[in-house]
Design a protein around this motif. Structure first.
Motif, PDB file in Angstrom:
ATOM      1  N   THR A 203       1.043  -1.256  -0.211  1.00 33.62           N
ATOM      2  CA  THR A 203       0.025   0.054   0.182  1.00 33.62           C
ATOM      3  C   THR A 203       0.912   1.395  -0.063  1.00 33.62           C
ATOM      4  OG1 THR A 203      -1.504  -1.331   1.408  1.00 33.62           O
ATOM      5  CG2 THR A 203      -1.793   1.154   0.967  1.00 33.62           C
ATOM      6  N   THR A 204       0.295   2.207  -0.546  1.00 29.57           N
ATOM      7  CA  THR A 204       1.334   3.751  -0.651  1.00 29.57           C
ATOM      8  C   THR A 204       0.722   4.327   0.207  1.00 29.57           C
ATOM      9  OG1 THR A 204      -0.271   4.297  -2.105  1.00 29.57           O
ATOM     10  CG2 THR A 204       1.665   3.198  -3.253  1.00 29.57           C
ATOM     11  N   LEU A 205       1.697   5.338   0.746  1.00 29.68           N
ATOM     12  CA  LEU A 205       1.020   6.229   1.832  1.00 29.68           C
ATOM     13  C   LEU A 205      -0.064   7.183   1.259  1.00 29.68           C
ATOM     14  CD1 LEU A 205       4.703   7.433   3.230  1.00 29.68           C
ATOM     15  CD2 LEU A 205       3.287   5.828   4.086  1.00 29.68           C
ATOM     16  N   ALA A 206      -0.026   7.432   0.022  1.00 30.25           N
ATOM     17  CA  ALA A 206      -1.046   8.205  -0.319  1.00 30.25           C
ATOM     18  C   ALA A 206      -2.664   7.642  -0.316  1.00 30.25           C
ATOM     19  CB  ALA A 206      -1.151   8.480  -2.122  1.00 30.25           C
ATOM     20  N   GLU A 207      -2.533   6.177  -0.043  1.00 31.44           N
ATOM     21  CA  GLU A 207      -3.770   5.525   0.270  1.00 31.44           C
ATOM     22  C   GLU A 207      -4.418   5.707   1.596  1.00 31.44           C
ATOM     23  OE1 GLU A 207      -4.211   1.889  -2.232  1.00 31.44           O
ATOM     24  OE2 GLU A 207      -2.334   2.007  -2.532  1.00 31.44           O
ATOM     25  N   ILE A 208      -3.273   5.683   2.589  1.00 26.95           N
ATOM     26  CA  ILE A 208      -3.618   5.537   4.063  1.00 26.95           C
ATOM     27  C   ILE A 208      -3.412   6.882   4.780  1.00 26.95           C
ATOM     28  CG2 ILE A 208      -3.277   3.046   3.848  1.00 26.95           C
ATOM     29  CD1 ILE A 208      -0.481   3.855   5.427  1.00 26.95           C
ATOM     30  N   MET A 209      -2.715   7.955   4.236  1.00 27.44           N
ATOM     31  CA  MET A 209      -2.606   8.996   4.797  1.00 27.44           C
ATOM     32  C   MET A 209      -3.884   9.922   4.970  1.00 27.44           C
ATOM     33  SD  MET A 209      -0.458  11.511   2.201  1.00 27.44           S
ATOM     34  CE  MET A 209      -1.377  12.428   1.120  1.00 27.44           C
ATOM     35  N   THR A 210      -3.615  10.757   6.233  1.00 25.22           N
ATOM     36  CA  THR A 210      -4.724  11.840   6.542  1.00 25.22           C
ATOM     37  C   THR A 210      -4.351  13.217   5.761  1.00 25.22           C
ATOM     38  OG1 THR A 210      -5.359  10.675   8.498  1.00 25.22           O
ATOM     39  CG2 THR A 210      -5.930  12.936   8.138  1.00 25.22           C
ATOM     40  N   ARG A 211      -5.233  13.478   4.980  1.00 29.46           N
ATOM     41  CA  ARG A 211      -4.728  15.092   4.292  1.00 29.46           C
ATOM     42  C   ARG A 211      -5.231  16.095   5.246  1.00 29.46           C
ATOM     43  NH1 ARG A 211      -2.931  13.855  -0.729  1.00 29.46           N
ATOM     44  NH2 ARG A 211      -3.224  11.748  -1.607  1.00 29.46           N
ATOM     45  N   ASP A 212      -6.173  15.781   5.832  1.00 35.47           N
ATOM     46  CA  ASP A 212      -6.630  17.172   6.796  1.00 35.47           C
ATOM     47  C   ASP A 212      -5.831  17.166   7.936  1.00 35.47           C
ATOM     48  OD1 ASP A 212      -8.141  19.162   7.715  1.00 35.47           O
ATOM     49  OD2 ASP A 212      -9.763  17.769   8.718  1.00 35.47           O
ATOM     50  N   VAL A 213      -4.608  17.859   7.960  1.00 31.61           N
ATOM     51  CA  VAL A 213      -3.685  17.951   9.085  1.00 31.61           C
ATOM     52  C   VAL A 213      -3.803  19.134   9.899  1.00 31.61           C
ATOM     53  CG1 VAL A 213      -1.290  17.794   9.244  1.00 31.61           C
ATOM     54  CG2 VAL A 213      -2.213  16.539   7.328  1.00 31.61           C
ATOM     55  N   VAL A 214      -3.628  18.990  11.310  1.00 32.08           N
ATOM     56  CA  VAL A 214      -3.751  20.029  11.900  1.00 32.08           C
ATOM     57  C   VAL A 214      -2.212  20.517  12.202  1.00 32.08           C
ATOM     58  CG1 VAL A 214      -4.276  20.729  14.364  1.00 32.08           C
ATOM     59  CG2 VAL A 214      -5.504  19.143  13.256  1.00 32.08           C
ATOM     60  N   PHE A 215      -1.998  21.715  12.159  1.00 34.79           N
ATOM     61  CA  PHE A 215      -0.340  22.314  12.148  1.00 34.79           C
ATOM     62  C   PHE A 215      -0.521  23.676  12.576  1.00 34.79           C
ATOM     63  CE2 PHE A 215      -2.151  23.220   7.830  1.00 34.79           C
ATOM     64  CZ  PHE A 215      -1.801  24.473   7.631  1.00 34.79           C
ATOM     65  N   VAL A 216       0.656  24.202  12.909  1.00 35.80           N
ATOM     66  CA  VAL A 216       0.748  25.554  13.286  1.00 35.80           C
ATOM     67  C   VAL A 216       1.835  26.222  12.471  1.00 35.80           C
ATOM     68  CG1 VAL A 216      -0.243  25.334  15.709  1.00 35.80           C
ATOM     69  CG2 VAL A 216       2.260  25.221  15.199  1.00 35.80           C
ATOM     70  N   HIS A 217       2.094  27.713  12.498  1.00 39.64           N
ATOM     71  CA  HIS A 217       2.806  28.213  11.895  1.00 39.64           C
ATOM     72  C   HIS A 217       4.263  28.684  12.801  1.00 39.64           C
ATOM     73  CE1 HIS A 217      -0.198  29.052   9.036  1.00 39.64           C
ATOM     74  NE2 HIS A 217       0.596  29.016   8.075  1.00 39.64           N
ATOM     75  N   THR A 218       5.174  29.006  12.498  1.00 38.90           N
ATOM     76  CA  THR A 218       6.461  29.300  13.086  1.00 38.90           C
ATOM     77  C   THR A 218       6.346  30.344  14.335  1.00 38.90           C
ATOM     78  OG1 THR A 218       7.344  30.488  11.308  1.00 38.90           O
ATOM     79  CG2 THR A 218       8.011  27.975  11.758  1.00 38.90           C
ATOM     80  N   ASP A 219       5.305  31.208  13.795  1.00 37.62           N
ATOM     81  CA  ASP A 219       5.119  32.390  14.524  1.00 37.62           C
ATOM     82  C   ASP A 219       3.787  32.328  15.707  1.00 37.62           C
ATOM     83  OD1 ASP A 219       3.185  32.390  12.716  1.00 37.62           O
ATOM     84  OD2 ASP A 219       3.732  34.817  12.174  1.00 37.62           O
ATOM     85  N   THR A 220       3.303  31.259  15.526  1.00 38.66           N
ATOM     86  CA  THR A 220       2.224  30.790  16.617  1.00 38.66           C
ATOM     87  C   THR A 220       2.856  30.927  17.773  1.00 38.66           C
ATOM     88  OG1 THR A 220       1.154  29.648  14.831  1.00 38.66           O
ATOM     89  CG2 THR A 220       0.574  29.107  17.099  1.00 38.66           C
TER      90      THR A 220
END
Length: 457
Positions: A203-220
């Protein structure tokens, strides 16, 4: 030998006391054997509790790998003292192997001269990683993140990914989350180690990865980072730059430190004590006095104003002396009510519990609570004042004044944090002395005005 069945707190105390005794007697081999089964964080605490002359001796009993881990847990004062005693190679062995975020945090606390010397001694890769982190503003995601993470491409298979993890695990602080990026290093998805393990090898990562990622910016702000990790219940949070490129990861252990540090600062501030993020009980007494005297001076001036108001109403007090006996009761109760209101509002601002309510609703709610508290306490005070004095006029004056002061204190305690925050000031540090000022000065004025009106003087 450490006995079984000892509680964790007792174990730490036992290790510290036994270590000190062994070092004092010159039994270095016994001290070394004592530390073998002890966790690095407990070793660090034991070393911190030793006399300065013994700290370096105890630290040098550790193996190189353990010394690196223990050093990261030591407070900055001990770290700095040890660095000054280390030989050049010892510095390189320890500081160069520290994780970049822990190293940057330590450099924040060290004198600039020592930081420049240490930076020049780091390997090129570690020097660059540390310099990047130090380039971000303090108390931001960029400053606390680690650049040691595993980044993958989505066309990799699970089998290829597991092989890559094996080869990079020592160079990454985080292996339970894997981050997927495109050719421009922009974050496109995330894969948990659990999903990777249970997926088919082809299986490729594209098939199992979550695309809705929670992230922050460097200045947060780091507090927002902590709230985000807490809200989404995750162990690590990716950090991206202004172009959405993945540059680092903030881990939950760093967030726990942030929450503890921010809570400590707020508690100190509520007590009118300025904090410079160092250990209060290891700070020079002159520095302690300087931090605490500012607001004590403000309160001293407040009491002077209150005293002037009392002197101005001297004729009233001569006619009804018992009125003076209730001044501490009224101002003390008002101060407590105001402190309660400011505490809940400041905590709500920090945790964003009242973000959706708005300042108006919060102040109105606290005002209503103040009236309710005032009615309850005012009724009790009225009965008590009548029992002491036997004058219904004095008793009613005390009761009505307590209702008014409780309302005033609740409004001041809930409104001032919002006001100071709008000016960019620390609500916790600024609110306490001003609430005391408002309650003491205005409370006494209200009390004398109501007493004069009811007594007809």
């Amino acid at each position: 030998m450490i006995p079984n069945g000892v509680k964790h707190n007792e174990l730490r105390q036992l290790v510290r006391s036994q270590l000190e005794l062994l070092l004092e007697s010159g039994n270095l081999q016994g001290a070394k054997s004592l530390l073998i089964p002890v966790q690095p964080v407990d070793i660090a605490e034991a070393i911190e509790g030793l006399p300065e002359s013994s700290q370096l001796i105890a630290f040098r009993l550790l193996s190189k790998a353990e010394a690196i881990e223990v050093y990261e847990y030591l407070n900055t004062d001990v770290q700095q003292a040890l660095i000054q005693e280390f030989k050049r190679q010892e510095v390189l062995d320890i500081v160069d192997k520290m994780s970049p975020d822990d190293r940057a945090r330590m450099f924040d606390e060290l004198p600039a001269k020592i930081v420049r010397r240490l930076l020049s001694q780091l390997s090129p890769g570690e020097r660059q990683a540390t310099a990047i982190l130090l380039g971000y503003e303090e108390d931001t995601a960029g400053r606390i993140m680690t650049p040691e993470y595993i980044s993958l491409k989505e066309n990799l298979t699970v089998s290829q990914t597991l092989e890559r993890i094996r080869s990079l695990s020592n160079a990454s602080e985080v292996v339970y989350y894997l981050y997927v990026s495109d050719t421009s290093r922009q974050l496109t998805g995330i894969v948990s180690l659990r999903d990777l393990v249970i997926a088919s090898p082809e299986t490729t990562l594209a098939e199992i990865m979550t695309r809705d990622v929670v992230f922050v910016h460097t200045d947060t702000d780091q507090e927002e980072v902590a709230r985000t990790i807490q809200r989404y219940d995750i162990l690590a949070l990716p950090v991206v730059d202004s172009e959405e490129r993945l540059v680092g990861v903030v881990t939950v252990d760093d967030v726990i430190d942030i929450i503890e540090r921010e809570a400590t600062e707020d508690i100190y501030a509520l007590g009118g004590v300025q904090s410079d993020k160092d250990n209060y009980f290891q700070t020079n007494l002159l520095t302690v006095a300087r931090r605490r005297v500012v607001w004590l001076f403000v309160l001293l001036l407040t009491n002077t104003v209150t005293g002037a108001i009392i002197r101005y109403n001297e004729e009233l007090l001569k006619q009804v002396v018992i009125l003076a006996a209730f001044i501490p009761l009224l101002t003390g109760t008002g101060g407590n009510v105001g402190a309660q209101s400011s505490t809940v509002v400041i905590r709500g601002l920090n945790t964003e519990e009242i973000q959706n309510m708005g300042a108006g609703k919060v102040i109105f709610r606290e005002a209503a609570a103040g009236i309710l508290l005032g009615l309850i306490l005012g009724t009790l005070a009225t009965v008590w004042a009548y029992f002491l004095q036997g004058s219904i006029e004095v008793a009613v004056s005390v009761g009505i004044s307590l209702v008014a002061i409780a309302l005033l204190a609740s409004v001041a305690g809930s409104a001032l944090p919002f006001l100071f925050r709008s000016f960019g000031l620390d609500p916790a540090l600024m609110s306490a002395p001003f609430i005391t000022t408002a309650v003491d000065v205005l409370g006494v004025l209200i009390y004398f005005y109501i007493a004069k009106t009811i007594l007809g003087l």
